[in-house]
Scaffold this active site. Structure first.
Site, PDB file in Angstrom:
ATOM      1  N   LYS A  14       0.915  -1.245  -0.023  1.00  0.00           N
ATOM      2  CA  LYS A  14       0.231  -0.129   0.082  1.00  0.00           C
ATOM      3  C   LYS A  14       0.963   1.315  -0.001  1.00  0.00           C
ATOM      4  O   LYS A  14       0.573   2.151  -0.709  1.00  0.00           O
ATOM      5  CB  LYS A  14      -0.794   0.066   1.163  1.00  0.00           C
ATOM      6  CG  LYS A  14      -1.760  -1.341   1.239  1.00  0.00           C
ATOM      7  CD  LYS A  14      -2.847  -0.896   2.513  1.00  0.00           C
ATOM      8  CE  LYS A  14      -2.312  -0.927   3.947  1.00  0.00           C
ATOM      9  NZ  LYS A  14      -1.559  -2.117   4.222  1.00  0.00           N
ATOM     10  N   ARG A  89      -9.152   0.983   9.429  1.00  0.00           N
ATOM     11  CA  ARG A  89      -8.652  -0.305   9.435  1.00  0.00           C
ATOM     12  C   ARG A  89      -9.815  -1.156  10.309  1.00  0.00           C
ATOM     13  O   ARG A  89      -9.442  -2.301  10.809  1.00  0.00           O
ATOM     14  CB  ARG A  89      -7.607  -0.553  10.463  1.00  0.00           C
ATOM     15  CG  ARG A  89      -6.228  -0.814   9.409  1.00  0.00           C
ATOM     16  CD  ARG A  89      -4.968  -0.635  10.491  1.00  0.00           C
ATOM     17  NE  ARG A  89      -3.811  -1.403  10.235  1.00  0.00           N
ATOM     18  CZ  ARG A  89      -2.818  -0.816   9.429  1.00  0.00           C
ATOM     19  NH1 ARG A  89      -2.935   0.292   8.957  1.00  0.00           N
ATOM     20  NH2 ARG A  89      -1.607  -1.475   9.218  1.00  0.00           N
ATOM     21  N   ARG A 128      11.931  -6.721   4.503  1.00  0.00           N
ATOM     22  CA  ARG A 128      11.793  -5.320   5.016  1.00  0.00           C
ATOM     23  C   ARG A 128      12.410  -5.262   6.350  1.00  0.00           C
ATOM     24  O   ARG A 128      13.030  -4.081   6.638  1.00  0.00           O
ATOM     25  CB  ARG A 128      10.257  -4.736   5.187  1.00  0.00           C
ATOM     26  CG  ARG A 128      10.295  -3.282   5.229  1.00  0.00           C
ATOM     27  CD  ARG A 128       8.743  -2.673   5.144  1.00  0.00           C
ATOM     28  NE  ARG A 128       7.901  -3.039   6.121  1.00  0.00           N
ATOM     29  CZ  ARG A 128       6.637  -2.700   6.256  1.00  0.00           C
ATOM     30  NH1 ARG A 128       6.152  -2.244   5.113  1.00  0.00           N
ATOM     31  NH2 ARG A 128       5.838  -2.793   7.107  1.00  0.00           N
ATOM     32  N   ARG A 134      12.447  -1.541  11.028  1.00  0.00           N
ATOM     33  CA  ARG A 134      11.270  -1.082  11.591  1.00  0.00           C
ATOM     34  C   ARG A 134      10.997  -2.129  12.597  1.00  0.00           C
ATOM     35  O   ARG A 134      11.006  -3.208  12.575  1.00  0.00           O
ATOM     36  CB  ARG A 134       9.902  -1.139  10.421  1.00  0.00           C
ATOM     37  CG  ARG A 134       9.518   0.065  10.394  1.00  0.00           C
ATOM     38  CD  ARG A 134       8.305   0.132   9.401  1.00  0.00           C
ATOM     39  NE  ARG A 134       7.117  -0.320   9.979  1.00  0.00           N
ATOM     40  CZ  ARG A 134       5.787  -0.354   9.315  1.00  0.00           C
ATOM     41  NH1 ARG A 134       5.834   0.192   8.037  1.00  0.00           N
ATOM     42  NH2 ARG A 134       4.843  -1.069   9.830  1.00  0.00           N
ATOM     43  N   ARG A 145       0.126  -8.904  13.589  1.00  0.00           N
ATOM     44  CA  ARG A 145      -0.689  -7.757  12.676  1.00  0.00           C
ATOM     45  C   ARG A 145      -1.431  -8.663  11.617  1.00  0.00           C
ATOM     46  O   ARG A 145      -2.452  -7.920  11.173  1.00  0.00           O
ATOM     47  CB  ARG A 145       0.661  -7.102  11.948  1.00  0.00           C
ATOM     48  CG  ARG A 145       1.041  -5.991  13.019  1.00  0.00           C
ATOM     49  CD  ARG A 145       2.476  -5.453  12.664  1.00  0.00           C
ATOM     50  NE  ARG A 145       2.639  -5.006  11.321  1.00  0.00           N
ATOM     51  CZ  ARG A 145       3.948  -5.068  10.708  1.00  0.00           C
ATOM     52  NH1 ARG A 145       4.939  -5.497  11.250  1.00  0.00           N
ATOM     53  NH2 ARG A 145       4.096  -4.219   9.269  1.00  0.00           N
TER      54      ARG A 145
HETATM   55  P1  ADP Z   1       1.559  -1.957   8.128  1.00  0.00           P
HETATM   56  O1  ADP Z   1       0.426  -1.859   6.981  1.00  0.00           O
HETATM   57  O2  ADP Z   1       2.755  -2.715   7.425  1.00  0.00           O
HETATM   58  O3  ADP Z   1       1.091  -3.332   9.215  1.00  0.00           O
HETATM   59  P2  ADP Z   1       1.431   0.444   9.059  1.00  0.00           P
HETATM   60  O4  ADP Z   1       2.530   1.563   8.885  1.00  0.00           O
HETATM   61  O5  ADP Z   1       0.431   1.108   8.313  1.00  0.00           O
HETATM   62  O6  ADP Z   1       1.934  -0.756   8.777  1.00  0.00           O
HETATM   63  O7  ADP Z   1       0.907   0.726  10.429  1.00  0.00           O
HETATM   64  C1  ADP Z   1       1.930   0.336  11.839  1.00  0.00           C
HETATM   65  C2  ADP Z   1       0.963   0.223  12.979  1.00  0.00           C
HETATM   66  O8  ADP Z   1       0.323   1.433  13.294  1.00  0.00           O
HETATM   67  C3  ADP Z   1      -0.019  -0.772  12.939  1.00  0.00           C
HETATM   68  O9  ADP Z   1       0.183  -2.174  13.527  1.00  0.00           O
HETATM   69  C4  ADP Z   1      -0.905  -0.334  14.373  1.00  0.00           C
HETATM   70  O10 ADP Z   1      -0.471  -0.389  15.500  1.00  0.00           O
HETATM   71  C5  ADP Z   1      -0.839   1.358  13.828  1.00  0.00           C
HETATM   72  N1  ADP Z   1      -1.759   1.708  12.945  1.00  0.00           N
HETATM   73  C6  ADP Z   1      -1.611   2.128  11.746  1.00  0.00           C
HETATM   74  N2  ADP Z   1      -2.705   2.510  11.173  1.00  0.00           N
HETATM   75  C7  ADP Z   1      -3.910   2.215  12.149  1.00  0.00           C
HETATM   76  C8  ADP Z   1      -5.112   2.596  12.004  1.00  0.00           C
HETATM   77  N3  ADP Z   1      -6.025   2.954  11.062  1.00  0.00           N
HETATM   78  N4  ADP Z   1      -5.980   2.214  13.438  1.00  0.00           N
HETATM   79  C9  ADP Z   1      -5.213   1.946  14.307  1.00  0.00           C
HETATM   80  N5  ADP Z   1      -3.983   1.519  14.410  1.00  0.00           N
HETATM   81  C10 ADP Z   1      -3.023   1.775  13.118  1.00  0.00           C
END
Ligand code: ADP
Length: 191
Positions: A14, A89, A128, A134, A145
């Site tokens: 994404k 989400r 990654r 990260r 996740r």
């Molecule tokens: P990925 O899609 O690779 O899991 P992101 O960078 O989108 O990684 O998100 C990393 C973390 O940030 C998630 O595991 C969560 O803890 C938090 N996060 C991101 N977007 C949301 C959201 N819309 N609602 C709640 N927590 C979020």
């Protein structure tokens, strides 16, 4: 105002695709994960709150996340809309977004769902981890996740399918190919 919502599991691509779409669509990328990481880096109160959830691979509570996105979408670079990456989400985030867009007079132009098989996703995230380091890209957090994604986020695919805005894209293809298919899907939907 046009909004594109990118859906897909962690590691589906994404972020990569949203960055490429920004220029083509002339809309900013709004990535919830990046916003949280930015707050974390700057040690804001929001960052400190988010960290405990992020480290475990859990979702940050909806009220906090929704408020952060509302604030971000109110900034002037989003006057024409945005490419949302990582938000919504949960179902309550999706419902809150609908209310927000109604208020902004915006509409969802397309919801591309970048589909990738779980074993490919896990392999990508582990890779990654080696490259970017990260904090939440370790094996245990990755598993969580994925579980959280299937439980809380995957139901949104049906939510948007029922609204008639979902477009499925095969994410297990070269980056450029995925980008082309995304652009095509978004252009079609925008007509
Ligand atoms: P990925 O899609 O690779 O899991 P992101 O960078 O989108 O990684 O998100 C990393 C973390 O940030 C998630 O595991 C969560 O803890 C938090 N996060 C991101 N977007 C949301 C959201 N819309 N609602 C709640 N927590 C979020």
């Amino acid at each position: 105002m046009k909004y594109v919502i990118l859906m897909g599991a962690p590691g589906a691509g994404k972020g990569t695709q949203a960055r490429l779409l920004q220029e083509a669509l002339n809309l900013p990328q709004v990535a919830s994960g990046d916003l949280f990481r930015h707050n974390l880096k700057n040690q804001t109160e929001l960052g400190r709150l988010a960290q405990s959830y992020m480290d475990k691979g859990e979702l940050v509570p909806d009220d906090v996340t929704i408020a952060m996105i509302r604030e971000r979408l109110s900034i002037s670079d989003c006057v024409n809309g945005a490419i949302l990456d990582g938000f919504p989400r949960t179902l309550s985030q999706a419902v809150a977004l609908d209310a927000l867009l109604a208020e902004f007079n915006g509409r969802i132009c397309a919801v591309p769902f970048i589909r990738v098989e779980t074993d490919v996703l896990v392999a990508r995230l582990l890779k990654r981890a080696e490259i970017e380091g990260r904090a939440d890209d370790n094996e245990e957090t990755i598993q969580n996740r994925m579980t959280v994604y299937h439980r809380q986020t995957a139901p949104l695919i049906d939510y948007y399918r029922e609204k008639g805005v979902l477009v499925e894209i095969d994410g297990d293809q070269p980056i450029e190919q995925v980008q082309q298919e995304l652009l095509h899907a978004i252009e079609c939907a925008a007509e």
